[in-house]
Each structure stands twice: as C-alpha cells, then as structure tokens.
Motif scaffolding. Structure first.
Motif, PDB file in Angstrom:
ATOM      1  N   LEU A  86       0.932  -1.265   0.040  1.00 63.82           N
ATOM      2  CA  LEU A  86       0.052   0.082   0.059  1.00 63.82           C
ATOM      3  C   LEU A  86       0.879   1.378  -0.187  1.00 63.82           C
ATOM      4  N   PRO A  87       0.582   2.249  -0.882  1.00 67.25           N
ATOM      5  CA  PRO A  87       1.376   3.545  -0.638  1.00 67.25           C
ATOM      6  C   PRO A  87       1.138   4.203   0.868  1.00 67.25           C
ATOM      7  N   GLY A  88       2.270   4.538   1.245  1.00 68.32           N
ATOM      8  CA  GLY A  88       2.326   5.234   2.504  1.00 68.32           C
ATOM      9  C   GLY A  88       3.876   5.427   2.956  1.00 68.32           C
ATOM     10  N   SER A  89       4.703   5.590   2.112  1.00 71.06           N
ATOM     11  CA  SER A  89       6.070   5.762   2.428  1.00 71.06           C
ATOM     12  C   SER A  89       6.134   7.326   2.681  1.00 71.06           C
ATOM     13  N   THR A  90       6.986   7.747   3.587  1.00 70.57           N
ATOM     14  CA  THR A  90       7.271   9.225   3.986  1.00 70.57           C
ATOM     15  C   THR A  90       8.568   9.347   3.529  1.00 70.57           C
ATOM     16  N   GLN A  91       9.372   8.537   3.197  1.00 69.73           N
ATOM     17  CA  GLN A  91      10.687   8.451   3.134  1.00 69.73           C
ATOM     18  C   GLN A  91      11.197   9.732   1.920  1.00 69.73           C
ATOM     19  N   ARG A  92      11.844  10.578   2.104  1.00 65.14           N
ATOM     20  CA  ARG A  92      12.505  11.516   1.096  1.00 65.14           C
ATOM     21  C   ARG A  92      13.980  11.475   0.904  1.00 65.14           C
ATOM     22  N   ILE A  93      14.184  11.153  -0.336  1.00 67.83           N
ATOM     23  CA  ILE A  93      15.638  11.176  -0.587  1.00 67.83           C
ATOM     24  C   ILE A  93      15.918  12.508  -1.072  1.00 67.83           C
ATOM     25  N   GLU A  94      17.304  12.942  -0.563  1.00 69.76           N
ATOM     26  CA  GLU A  94      17.760  13.993  -0.561  1.00 69.76           C
ATOM     27  C   GLU A  94      18.423  13.939  -2.196  1.00 69.76           C
ATOM     28  N   ALA A  95      18.796  15.036  -2.698  1.00 67.77           N
ATOM     29  CA  ALA A  95      19.300  15.214  -3.927  1.00 67.77           C
ATOM     30  C   ALA A  95      20.445  14.040  -3.999  1.00 67.77           C
ATOM     31  N   CYS A  96      20.335  13.139  -5.043  1.00 73.51           N
ATOM     32  CA  CYS A  96      21.287  12.276  -5.344  1.00 73.51           C
ATOM     33  C   CYS A  96      22.272  12.749  -6.387  1.00 73.51           C
ATOM     34  N   PRO A  97      23.655  12.818  -6.083  1.00 73.36           N
ATOM     35  CA  PRO A  97      24.644  13.361  -7.005  1.00 73.36           C
ATOM     36  C   PRO A  97      24.648  12.373  -8.079  1.00 73.36           C
ATOM     37  N   VAL A  98      24.871  12.997  -9.313  1.00 72.25           N
ATOM     38  CA  VAL A  98      24.885  12.429 -10.604  1.00 72.25           C
ATOM     39  C   VAL A  98      25.543  11.200 -10.730  1.00 72.25           C
ATOM     40  N   VAL A 298      14.567   6.231  -5.130  1.00 75.65           N
ATOM     41  CA  VAL A 298      14.266   7.243  -5.381  1.00 75.65           C
ATOM     42  C   VAL A 298      12.930   7.425  -6.017  1.00 75.65           C
ATOM     43  N   SER A 299      12.522   6.681  -6.902  1.00 75.24           N
ATOM     44  CA  SER A 299      11.151   6.573  -7.399  1.00 75.24           C
ATOM     45  C   SER A 299      10.795   5.491  -8.150  1.00 75.24           C
ATOM     46  N   VAL A 300       9.536   4.996  -8.264  1.00 73.06           N
ATOM     47  CA  VAL A 300       9.271   3.985  -8.782  1.00 73.06           C
ATOM     48  C   VAL A 300       8.029   4.463  -9.629  1.00 73.06           C
ATOM     49  N   GLU A 301       7.735   3.877 -11.003  1.00 70.23           N
ATOM     50  CA  GLU A 301       6.971   4.426 -11.928  1.00 70.23           C
ATOM     51  C   GLU A 301       6.602   3.456 -12.778  1.00 70.23           C
ATOM     52  N   ARG A 302       5.446   3.094 -13.120  1.00 75.00           N
ATOM     53  CA  ARG A 302       5.022   2.654 -14.320  1.00 75.00           C
ATOM     54  C   ARG A 302       4.507   3.504 -15.492  1.00 75.00           C
ATOM     55  N   LEU A 303       4.912   3.279 -16.595  1.00 73.65           N
ATOM     56  CA  LEU A 303       4.992   4.005 -17.750  1.00 73.65           C
ATOM     57  C   LEU A 303       3.665   3.741 -18.735  1.00 73.65           C
ATOM     58  N   ASP A 304       3.409   4.475 -19.521  1.00 68.43           N
ATOM     59  CA  ASP A 304       2.274   4.416 -20.384  1.00 68.43           C
ATOM     60  C   ASP A 304       2.264   2.914 -21.357  1.00 68.43           C
ATOM     61  N   ALA A 305       1.227   2.442 -21.602  1.00 70.31           N
ATOM     62  CA  ALA A 305       1.206   1.139 -22.275  1.00 70.31           C
ATOM     63  C   ALA A 305       1.588   1.197 -23.809  1.00 70.31           C
ATOM     64  N   PHE A 306       2.180   0.327 -24.426  1.00 72.42           N
ATOM     65  CA  PHE A 306       2.734   0.545 -25.763  1.00 72.42           C
ATOM     66  C   PHE A 306       2.374  -0.589 -26.831  1.00 72.42           C
ATOM     67  N   GLY A 307       1.404  -1.302 -26.466  1.00 74.88           N
ATOM     68  CA  GLY A 307       0.800  -2.546 -27.337  1.00 74.88           C
ATOM     69  C   GLY A 307       1.260  -3.819 -26.709  1.00 74.88           C
ATOM     70  N   CYS A 318      19.467   5.375  -5.802  1.00 77.68           N
ATOM     71  CA  CYS A 318      20.843   6.157  -5.699  1.00 77.68           C
ATOM     72  C   CYS A 318      21.740   5.262  -4.759  1.00 77.68           C
ATOM     73  N   ARG A 319      22.950   5.323  -5.268  1.00 81.32           N
ATOM     74  CA  ARG A 319      23.954   4.485  -4.639  1.00 81.32           C
ATOM     75  C   ARG A 319      24.055   5.176  -3.256  1.00 81.32           C
TER      76      ARG A 319
END
Length: 355
Positions: A86-98, A298-307, A318-319
């Motif tokens: 279930l979505p509920g994470s309050t974790q915040r990742i500080e800026a990750c160096p490139v 840092v993030s988890v994402e489902r992108l749009d369908a493509f067939g 982030c390492r």
C-alpha cells in the motif's frame, strides 16, 4: 428467486475464499501457485460478495454466517499479504549526486507486438541508465537501433521464441555474459555495471517461463534461486530485474530476496501492477527491479502502455554512501536448504552456500 441468489452468492464466496486460501499450501504446481497472483482483484470480489450476502443474514443466519466467516478469513489473508504494497512511504531522498544515480527500465515487449515507437520514445524521454527488454526478436533488435547511439553498451540473445532478451546501457558493462541460470532454456544477462563514480555494481536480468497450470513452478523457482547465488557470491551491491512471472509476495520470490539481501522498491510505494495492460481489473506486478541495501529507492513508476500486455516499469536508485543494509534478514538454514532442494530437483549445478 431470493433463495437462488443466496445460494449463488454462497457458492461464489466459497470459490473466492478457496482461491485466496489454497495458495497457502506449499506446492510447486502452477495450478495452485497461479492463485497467488490475483490477490488484489480477489479482495475486491470478496468484499463485494460480503456486502451482497449481508441482507440474507436474517433469512438464513447459519449458512450466511459460515460464508461470511470464510470471506473474513480470506480477506484477512489477502490484506495481510498486500499490506506492504500500500502506498504510505514518507521517505524523502535528498538530492542524489549524478555519479551515484542508477535508473533501470524493464519492459516485456510481447513477441509479435510491432508497436515499437511509443516504447523507444519513452526510453528517449526517461533516459534510463539500463534498459532491459524481453521477448525480443530480430524485428525488435532492429527497432531498438535508434537507442544504441545513447546506449552503446549492451548484451543480447535472440532466440526466435518468447525468451529473446536485450540489455542496453548508457554505462560501461564489465565482464558481461548471457547465461542459462539453473540449466533452464531461457537466457539471462549477468554483468557488472560501472557507475559514473567508477564503482562497479552487479546486474542480473532474467525472464523465466510463464506459468502453465499443468506444469510445475520448479524451473522458475530454480532460476530465481540461481540469480540469488550470483549475488551472494559477489562483493559488489547488486540488482535483479526482469519479468519474473512472479508476484513479489510469492514464497519463492521472498526467499530469493532474503538469500541475496534484496529489497523490493514497491514496498510502501504502491502496488504498481505491470500486467495486464489489456485489462483494467486483472492486473498484478510481474515485472521487478530488486536491489541490495547498498541503494536507496528514489522513485518507482509505471509508464504508459505501448501495445504489449506488460507496462514498462521504471525504478530510479541512488547508491548509498554507506552500507545501509535494510533488507529482511535471511532465515539462513531453512532458506538455504529449501533453495538447494529446488535447484537439485531442477538439475541445476548452482548451490546456495551457507554464509
């Protein structure tokens, strides 16, 4: 008529409750293991039948109460299993160096799907460091050509079947090879990946065979345990990714994660179903990116369908600067013995060595 409706609801309640409870039985047979997949749709169906049965309680309290009790047991099991997703994470990742960033995009293109442009455009837009494509063939090999200018490193195996695999990378690969884990006939990619910091991390990408109700899940489970063996034998932090034809709450997946110290970035961030793109109801997570504790999600994402029948799945990591081992500890003795029993039965040469 009212009695017929009540009997029908009771039968549906029995069937749905059985579908939720039977997978708790330890077995390798897909006919049972498949029922572990649709836990969220089953939960919604059980809740609907529960509400529909309540008005019949006064008319026939005995049968109705029994059906409601079964529904309650099944719902408790389903919700207990699904709660971590279930979505509920309050974790915040500080800026990750490139130099510490690492992103992975996983996509089962579905053999026979010839709609490559939306996926290629998504890769160009999101710019993942690693792109793992499965069910690829010679046509897809050509269709992915525009990506090779920005992702010049890679591994691939075209099989002419559902198990072709391509790994494209912006980052240099180290000692990369295509292997057949656990002696199965579906190729996997095993490689080191050099981060922008110069550090090398391990990557295993695989696509075990999908479930067939009349078959055993032993081959798939053996591949998962063999992938865990790869990471256990290496010092660098690692990642296992792919269409595993498994949900993250299955026993075999949880054991693989414990054995290799892996973390599921979906936990506390949402269900993120990646199959079935052709249905709005029957969906569950089959595509995964698991990482060891040396990374932060840092993030988890489902992108749009493509067939395809799968959605693309994008995870950004982030390492960590330190170890940060946040994975669930392995029940070492039991996990090792159970995994080795499956590997042996599958005819695999790999073995999990106790630490």
């Amino acid at each position: 008529m009212r009695s017929l409706v009540r009997y029908a609801l009771v039968l549906v309640a029995l069937a749905l409750s059985a579908a939720s409870l039977v997978p708790l039985v330890p077995t390798e047979w897909w006919a049972v293991r498949l029922l572990d997949f649709p836990r969220l749709p089953l939960s919604f169906a059980l809740a609907a039948v529960c509400f529909a049965l309540v008005p019949f309680f006064r008319q026939n309290p005995g049968t109705t109460a029994t059906a409601l009790a079964l529904i309650a047991c099944a719902l408790v099991v389903d919700l207990w299993i699904l709660w971590p997703y279930l979505p509920g994470s309050t974790q915040r990742i500080e800026a990750c160096p490139v130099e510490r960033k690492l992103s992975e995009l996983v996509a089962n293109v579905q053999l026979g799907n010839r709609n490559a442009r939306p996926l290629v455009e998504a890769v160009e837009r999101e710019q993942p460091d690693l792109f793992l494509a499965m069910e690829t063939d010679a046509w897809w090999d050509e269709a992915l050509t525009p990506l090779r200018a920005s992702m010049p490193h890679g591994l691939q195996r075209i099989t002419g079947s559902y198990y072709g695999i391509h790994l494209l990378s912006r980052l240099p690969l180290v000692n990369g090879e295509v292997r057949y884990l656990a002696g199965q006939d579906t190729p996997a990619v095993v490689t080191g990946v050099t981060l922008r910091s110069g550090e090398v991390v391990d990557f295993v990408g695989l696509h075990p065979r999908p479930p067939q109700p009349w078959q055993s899940a032993r081959g798939r489970d053996a591949q998962l345990y063999a992938a865990a063996v790869v990471l256990r034998e290496r010092v660098e932090p690692g990642i296992i990714a792919g269409d595993l034809n498994a949900t993250p709450w299955e026993t075999a997946v949880e054991r693989m994660m414990r054995l290799s110290g892996l973390i599921d970035p979906r936990r506390d961030r949402g269900y993120v179903a990646t199959w079935n793109a052709h249905s709005s109801l029957w969906r569950w997570p089959l595509d995964h990116v698991f990482h060891e504790g040396g990374f932060k999600t840092v993030s988890v994402e489902r992108l749009d369908a493509f067939g395809s029948d799968h959605f693309p799945y994008l995870v950004r990591l982030c390492r960590r600067s330190g170890e940060g081992p946040a994975a669930e500890l392995s029940r070492e003795g039991g996990d090792v013995a159970a995994a080795n029993a499956v590997l042996s039965a599958a005819g695999a040469t790999e073995r999990v060595k106790p630490r």
